[in-house]
Design a protein around this motif. Structure first.
Motif, PDB file in Angstrom:
ATOM      1  N   ARG A 139     -15.121 -21.726  -3.310  1.00  0.00           N
ATOM      2  CA  ARG A 139     -16.457 -21.178  -3.069  1.00  0.00           C
ATOM      3  C   ARG A 139     -16.981 -20.346  -4.239  1.00  0.00           C
ATOM      4  N   SER A 140     -16.207 -20.215  -5.291  1.00  0.00           N
ATOM      5  CA  SER A 140     -16.738 -19.497  -6.454  1.00  0.00           C
ATOM      6  C   SER A 140     -17.560 -20.441  -7.324  1.00  0.00           C
ATOM      7  N   THR A 141     -17.843 -21.619  -6.803  1.00  0.00           N
ATOM      8  CA  THR A 141     -18.935 -22.421  -7.351  1.00  0.00           C
ATOM      9  C   THR A 141     -19.779 -22.892  -6.177  1.00  0.00           C
ATOM     10  N   GLN A 157     -21.071 -13.271   0.672  1.00  0.00           N
ATOM     11  CA  GLN A 157     -20.640 -14.079   1.825  1.00  0.00           C
ATOM     12  C   GLN A 157     -20.091 -15.412   1.392  1.00  0.00           C
ATOM     13  N   ASP A 158     -19.695 -15.552   0.094  1.00  0.00           N
ATOM     14  CA  ASP A 158     -19.363 -16.898  -0.377  1.00  0.00           C
ATOM     15  C   ASP A 158     -18.126 -17.486   0.291  1.00  0.00           C
ATOM     16  N   ASN A 159     -17.133 -16.647   0.561  1.00  0.00           N
ATOM     17  CA  ASN A 159     -15.847 -17.201   0.959  1.00  0.00           C
ATOM     18  C   ASN A 159     -15.393 -16.545   2.260  1.00  0.00           C
ATOM     19  N   GLY A 198       1.773 -14.332  -7.265  1.00  0.00           N
ATOM     20  CA  GLY A 198       1.793 -15.581  -6.497  1.00  0.00           C
ATOM     21  C   GLY A 198       2.775 -16.516  -7.150  1.00  0.00           C
ATOM     22  N   ASP A 199       2.513 -17.830  -6.979  1.00  0.00           N
ATOM     23  CA  ASP A 199       3.440 -18.786  -7.579  1.00  0.00           C
ATOM     24  C   ASP A 199       2.835 -19.499  -8.777  1.00  0.00           C
ATOM     25  N   TYR A 200       1.611 -19.091  -9.179  1.00  0.00           N
ATOM     26  CA  TYR A 200       0.951 -19.840 -10.231  1.00  0.00           C
ATOM     27  C   TYR A 200       0.219 -18.887 -11.173  1.00  0.00           C
ATOM     28  N   ARG A 207     -16.736 -15.138  -9.015  1.00  0.00           N
ATOM     29  CA  ARG A 207     -15.610 -15.829  -9.648  1.00  0.00           C
ATOM     30  C   ARG A 207     -14.848 -14.899 -10.598  1.00  0.00           C
ATOM     31  N   SER A 208     -13.520 -14.952 -10.459  1.00  0.00           N
ATOM     32  CA  SER A 208     -12.674 -14.252 -11.434  1.00  0.00           C
ATOM     33  C   SER A 208     -11.889 -15.294 -12.221  1.00  0.00           C
ATOM     34  N   GLY A 209     -10.916 -15.924 -11.556  1.00  0.00           N
ATOM     35  CA  GLY A 209     -10.113 -16.928 -12.255  1.00  0.00           C
ATOM     36  C   GLY A 209     -10.482 -18.358 -11.893  1.00  0.00           C
ATOM     37  N   LEU A 217      -3.856 -16.662  10.178  1.00  0.00           N
ATOM     38  CA  LEU A 217      -3.847 -17.433   8.937  1.00  0.00           C
ATOM     39  C   LEU A 217      -4.202 -16.536   7.756  1.00  0.00           C
ATOM     40  N   TYR A 218      -3.916 -17.072   6.561  1.00  0.00           N
ATOM     41  CA  TYR A 218      -4.214 -16.382   5.305  1.00  0.00           C
ATOM     42  C   TYR A 218      -5.420 -17.072   4.693  1.00  0.00           C
ATOM     43  N   LEU A 219      -6.535 -16.341   4.566  1.00  0.00           N
ATOM     44  CA  LEU A 219      -7.776 -16.987   4.144  1.00  0.00           C
ATOM     45  C   LEU A 219      -7.670 -17.626   2.766  1.00  0.00           C
TER      46      LEU A 219
HETATM   47  C1  LIG Z   1      -2.520 -23.421  -7.762  1.00  0.00           C
HETATM   48  C2  LIG Z   1      -2.740 -22.246  -6.847  1.00  0.00           C
HETATM   49  C3  LIG Z   1      -1.659 -21.454  -6.473  1.00  0.00           C
HETATM   50  C4  LIG Z   1      -1.843 -20.362  -5.628  1.00  0.00           C
HETATM   51  N1  LIG Z   1      -0.779 -19.600  -5.280  1.00  0.00           N
HETATM   52  C5  LIG Z   1      -0.954 -18.503  -4.525  1.00  0.00           C
HETATM   53  C6  LIG Z   1       0.152 -17.664  -4.159  1.00  0.00           C
HETATM   54  O1  LIG Z   1       1.274 -17.965  -4.498  1.00  0.00           O
HETATM   55  N2  LIG Z   1      -0.099 -16.572  -3.427  1.00  0.00           N
HETATM   56  C7  LIG Z   1      -1.367 -16.231  -3.019  1.00  0.00           C
HETATM   57  O2  LIG Z   1      -1.525 -15.199  -2.380  1.00  0.00           O
HETATM   58  N3  LIG Z   1      -2.411 -17.003  -3.330  1.00  0.00           N
HETATM   59  C8  LIG Z   1      -2.236 -18.131  -4.059  1.00  0.00           C
HETATM   60  N4  LIG Z   1      -3.301 -18.940  -4.340  1.00  0.00           N
HETATM   61  C9  LIG Z   1      -4.587 -18.626  -3.737  1.00  0.00           C
HETATM   62  C10 LIG Z   1      -5.328 -17.638  -4.612  1.00  0.00           C
HETATM   63  O3  LIG Z   1      -4.748 -16.403  -4.565  1.00  0.00           O
HETATM   64  C11 LIG Z   1      -6.738 -17.482  -4.127  1.00  0.00           C
HETATM   65  O4  LIG Z   1      -7.335 -18.730  -4.065  1.00  0.00           O
HETATM   66  C12 LIG Z   1      -7.538 -16.535  -5.006  1.00  0.00           C
HETATM   67  O5  LIG Z   1      -8.764 -16.294  -4.367  1.00  0.00           O
HETATM   68  C13 LIG Z   1      -7.801 -17.092  -6.355  1.00  0.00           C
HETATM   69  O6  LIG Z   1      -8.325 -16.093  -7.165  1.00  0.00           O
HETATM   70  P1  LIG Z   1      -9.285 -16.458  -8.387  1.00  0.00           P
HETATM   71  O7  LIG Z   1      -9.857 -15.210  -8.910  1.00  0.00           O
HETATM   72  O8  LIG Z   1      -8.547 -17.343  -9.344  1.00  0.00           O
HETATM   73  O9  LIG Z   1     -10.352 -17.367  -7.647  1.00  0.00           O
HETATM   74  P2  LIG Z   1     -11.921 -17.511  -7.711  1.00  0.00           P
HETATM   75  O10 LIG Z   1     -12.174 -18.953  -7.402  1.00  0.00           O
HETATM   76  O11 LIG Z   1     -12.488 -16.957  -8.935  1.00  0.00           O
HETATM   77  O12 LIG Z   1     -12.388 -16.657  -6.485  1.00  0.00           O
HETATM   78  C14 LIG Z   1     -12.077 -17.039  -5.166  1.00  0.00           C
HETATM   79  C15 LIG Z   1     -12.834 -16.149  -4.208  1.00  0.00           C
HETATM   80  O13 LIG Z   1     -12.351 -14.818  -4.345  1.00  0.00           O
HETATM   81  C16 LIG Z   1     -13.420 -13.894  -4.283  1.00  0.00           C
HETATM   82  N5  LIG Z   1     -13.458 -13.160  -5.555  1.00  0.00           N
HETATM   83  C17 LIG Z   1     -13.143 -13.638  -6.794  1.00  0.00           C
HETATM   84  N6  LIG Z   1     -13.264 -12.676  -7.699  1.00  0.00           N
HETATM   85  C18 LIG Z   1     -13.669 -11.572  -7.043  1.00  0.00           C
HETATM   86  C19 LIG Z   1     -13.972 -10.259  -7.464  1.00  0.00           C
HETATM   87  N7  LIG Z   1     -13.880  -9.889  -8.745  1.00  0.00           N
HETATM   88  N8  LIG Z   1     -14.375  -9.369  -6.545  1.00  0.00           N
HETATM   89  C20 LIG Z   1     -14.480  -9.717  -5.239  1.00  0.00           C
HETATM   90  N9  LIG Z   1     -14.199 -10.948  -4.792  1.00  0.00           N
HETATM   91  C21 LIG Z   1     -13.799 -11.870  -5.687  1.00  0.00           C
HETATM   92  C22 LIG Z   1     -14.671 -14.700  -4.024  1.00  0.00           C
HETATM   93  O14 LIG Z   1     -14.944 -14.703  -2.646  1.00  0.00           O
HETATM   94  C23 LIG Z   1     -14.309 -16.082  -4.490  1.00  0.00           C
HETATM   95  O15 LIG Z   1     -14.993 -17.100  -3.814  1.00  0.00           O
HETATM   96  C24 LIG Z   1      -3.145 -20.049  -5.163  1.00  0.00           C
HETATM   97  C25 LIG Z   1      -4.234 -20.843  -5.542  1.00  0.00           C
HETATM   98  C26 LIG Z   1      -4.039 -21.939  -6.376  1.00  0.00           C
HETATM   99  C27 LIG Z   1      -5.222 -22.785  -6.759  1.00  0.00           C
END
Ligand SMILES: Cc1cc2nc3c(=O)[nH]c(=O)nc-3n(C[C@H](O)[C@H](O)[C@H](O)COP(=O)(O)OP(=O)(O)OC[C@H]3O[C@@H](n4cnc5c(N)ncnc54)[C@H](O)[C@@H]3O)c2cc1C
Length: 730
Positions: free
Chosen positions: A365-367, A714-716, A417-419, A356-358, A675-677
């Motif tokens: 899958r980060s929980t 392999q979480d996601n 991204g957009d958020y 999990r990062s954000g 698709l975009y995962l």
């Molecule tokens: C409201 C919203 C808006 C979004 N808008 C966009 C957009 O405009 N463009 C776009 O491209 N995406 C967008 N997304 C998707 C987003 O980019 C992905 O879901 C991304 O994985 C979220 O990153 P996180 O660190 O917050 O997530 P987390 O839930 O922390 O991580 C998601 C997954 O990423 C992997 N991961 C996290 N941190 C790491 C790390 N440090 N090293 C290796 N793997 C890691 C893991 O597999 C984990 O399960 C959006 C998502 C949301 C909820």
């Protein structure tokens, strides 16, 4: 010898605070400067003047490291719910430095009032419950909302010298304080034994309760007596009672006496006997999940680890979109700790592991349920490495809103991204389809290097010249190869942008989509529109990378003509303002997110018709098309693991029911390619093949076999190693 293994701490109890609050706080601030660990304000509720919790809060605001306690609070004189809120607020505002010491009033009194107060205060700190009630004799709660949500529970100690109180401390408290003048050493030993017995009878570990004495200057000079208190009577906090204005005594004790006591105790005890490793209460340990070696969490991670019974669990259990119930969340502060966490995770291959990062992953899958989470959210530093070349190093835990805010004063931005709440780690390992994509490409197209902890615990740097295969894989499939701790990006010179929000009357979604598709592919690269299409209404958000009103208007005009406009707003604003439009909200995701993704080169009549059926079906409450193409397509498909470079549109669809959504989404999928995962939540392995063309997937699987042959990460969306290794995931 009776010692409970706790690190020795020195504190000061400040007297006179109710009459001279300013002087008391000044003495507390000095105590921190001199190196004390703890400052305590005794309550003098009957005497008028300033009260202990306010003195503690004011002191917390003026100090940075010292623990701050309101002490001897009379549980009879104060409603426990009010004390709980005050202590919780102190804990929140002080960054976890608060502490509460309840007193019994006078000796011999019924301690039921104290016991009830402890129960009420604890229940109000347990934010994993939505409401709490308590039908006590003295302290009642009816359907109260717990809170504030804390990172660390407020330690709850009891103060007093009678047997019943020592026994109560043994049963329920985190610590016990006695006045040495009042009990004497022998009395202390007797009460300690009572406390131990009560703790054991209550099923607790005696080490759960810290022992503390307060002393006056007379006792404070006798080093060997103090050493004996530590070594033979298990005292771990020695608190000097000082009147405001008596700075000399404060200095002498910490400069001369405290080091000698520490040294003496360390000499007398076996090496390594004193530790700062927390001993969790029995009721917290009872909420542990099977299969996790909680007592062997590495020392460097123990202070920030969160278990299901901890106060912070409510804040970390779920993600933005998915409810979770992990067995242990490991929160790291640096790359070495990430390596340590990866090592611990390797010993728990039988459990799910989330990275999990954000916490904004769409699939959530980060929980998980009962497994481990490696949370790098605290690795969020953003540093400019080279001003001239615009190279910026960004920690994986940073949020895109903060990245935008830090870059803005330089006149820079990085397409994300957009958020703004989305984390850097998840997005920058997957792609990054943002509002600047058509002009500036994906987020990963700006990546110059990534620092990653691999499955074997090594920290590596991957770039165009080092670990080049990993650098290729990290740009699109990074989560399968390690935990990214930091990224180096070359950012763009972007000052003000045009930002448009347009709403259209769109009774015919297919016609609207086709028209949108035609306009979008011919629009100049400066403009990147995102479309949300619903029943009867279309909302368009578009960013134009220009601060020239004429350019902005001319590029938006063709979109404005697609259908009757219901509302429009176009502003010129910094990119950071767009990323900061929405405030951060707590991550209280519930249940399973259901999301589907597809890429398409063009919006064909077939794609538009299938989309319109989907929208009308009501199976989806969110249908969003982001435009890609432009600079994204300038990069060769095999240059990064993100390969669908020829797509002009990325679709994300969300629904409540997976089966129902799939029924209507399948026709759309048939009209698309790939698709975009990051927008997908379907765990069907076919989705991996949709996300990566076969040559890309084969190359990824070969690298996976090299770097993570046991398939730790392999979480996601798992890319299995070329030799097939799999394990259970939840
Ligand atoms: C409201 C919203 C808006 C979004 N808008 C966009 C957009 O405009 N463009 C776009 O491209 N995406 C967008 N997304 C998707 C987003 O980019 C992905 O879901 C991304 O994985 C979220 O990153 P996180 O660190 O917050 O997530 P987390 O839930 O922390 O991580 C998601 C997954 O990423 C992997 N991961 C996290 N941190 C790491 C790390 N440090 N090293 C290796 N793997 C890691 C893991 O597999 C984990 O399960 C959006 C998502 C949301 C909820």
């Amino acid at each position: 010898m009776t010692n409970y293994g706790h690190r020795i701490r020195f504190g000061v109890e400040v007297l006179g605070g109710s009459d001279a609050p300013g002087d008391a706080v000044a003495l507390a601030v000095l105590a921190e400067e001199l190196g004390y660990d703890l400052v305590v304000f005794p309550d003098q509720v009957g005497e008028g003047g300033a009260d202990a919790l306010s003195l503690a809060a004011w002191t917390a605001a003026r100090t940075r490291t010292v623990q701050v306690a309101a002490s001897r609070l009379d549980a009879r004189a104060r409603p426990a719910s009010v004390v709980a809120r005050g202590a919780g607020s102190l804990q929140l505002l002080s960054g976890g430095r608060g502490m509460l010491v309840l007193g019994s009033g006078s000796a011999g009194e019924d301690l039921g009032v104290v016991e009830e107060a402890v129960a009420v205060i604890r229940s109000l700190q347990d934010t994993s419950r939505s409401r709490v009630s308590s039908a006590g004799t003295y302290h009642r709660l009816a359907d109260a909302e717990p809170g504030p949500a804390l990172d660390r529970e407020v330690p709850l100690w009891l103060y007093g010298a009678d047997t019943a109180l020592a026994a109560l401390a043994g049963r329920v408290a985190d610590g016990w304080v006695a006045d040495l003048d009042e009990v004497g050493v022998e009395g202390l030993a007797g009460l300690n034994a009572v406390l131990d017995r009560a703790a054991i009878d209550a099923g607790r570990d005696v080490r759960e309760v810290r022992r503390s004495v307060t002393l006056t200057s007379g006792d404070a000079a006798d080093v060997s007596a103090l050493v004996a208190l530590v070594v033979d009577h298990g005292v771990s906090s020695v608190v000097l009672r000082v009147r405001t204005g008596d700075a000399t005594q404060l200095r002498t004790f910490i400069d001369d006496v405290a080091p000698a006591v520490r040294e003496g105790a360390e000499r007398a005890l076996p090496p390594g006997a004193l530790s700062s490793r927390p001993v969790r209460r029995a009721d917290v340990r009872a909420r542990r999940r099977p299969g996790i070696a909680y007592d062997h969490v590495p020392d460097d991670l123990v202070a920030t680890a969160v278990e299901p019974g901890d106060a912070a669990f409510g804040k970390v259990r779920s993600t933005y979109l998915r409810g979770g119930n992990p067995g242990l969340v490991l929160r790291q502060r640096n790359a070495a700790e990430v390596a340590s966490a990866v090592g611990f995770a390797r010993e728990h291959m039988h459990l799910p592991l989330g990275i999990r990062s954000g916490g904004h992953g769409i699939s959530g899958r980060s929980t998980n349920d009962g497994g481990l989470v490696i949370d790098v959210g605290a690795l969020n530093a953003i540093t400019v490495l080279d001003e001239a070349a615009r190279v910026v190093r960004i920690g994986a835990g940073a949020r895109w809103r903060d990245v935008a805010r830090v870059l803005q004063p330089h006149g820079w931005a990085l397409s994300s991204g957009d958020y703004g709440g989305v984390g850097v780690g998840g997005l920058a390992t997957a792609g990054g389809i943002g509002f600047l994509a058509r002009k500036h490409g994906l987020t990963i197209d700006h990546l110059r290097a990534v620092e990653m902890v691999l499955a074997d615990g090594t920290l590596v740097r991957a770039s165009a010249t080092e670990n080049t295969e990993l650098f290729w894989a990290a740009r699109g499939a990074g989560a399968n190869f390690g935990v990214a701790v930091a990224f180096e990006f070359v950012v763009d010179e972007i000052d003000q942008v045009g930002w448009a929000q347009l709403a259209f009357h769109a009774p015919d979604p297919a016609a609207y989509l086709e028209a949108f598709g035609r306009v979008a592919v011919t629009t100049p690269r400066e403009t990147t529109p995102f479309l949300i299409l619903g029943q009867g209404i279309a909302q368009l958000m578009a960013m134009v990378d220009s601060s020239d009103p004429d350019v902005i208007v001319s590029q938006l005009q063709p979109f404005a003509e697609i259908a009757p406009l219901m509302q429009q707003q176009v502003v010129i604003a910094p990119y950071a303002a767009v990323m900061n439009m929405f405030p951060e909200t707590p991550h209280n995701g519930r249940g399973e997110p259901v999301s589907r993704s597809a890429f398409t080169r063009e919006i064909t009549p077939g794609f538009a018709a299938a989309s319109a059926d989907l929208i009308r079906s009501g199976a989806s409450h969110w249908y969003q098309i982001r435009t890609v193409g432009g600079a994204v397509a300038d990069v060769a498909p095999d240059a990064t693991a993100y390969a669908h470079r020829d797509a002009n549109f990325a679709l994300a669809v969300m629904g409540a029911n997976a089966q129902r959504l799939d029924r209507w989404f399948e026709p759309v999928r048939r009209q698309s390619h790939g698709l975009y995962l990051s927008f997908e939540s379907d765990r069907n392995p076919d989705r991996i093949a949709d996300a990566f063309p076969s040559a890309t997937l084969d190359r990824l699987r070969r690298l996976k076999a090299q770097l993570d042959p046991d398939n730790l990460f392999q979480d996601n969306f798992n890319i299995t190693p070329a030799r097939d290794h799999t394990r259970n995931a939840s």
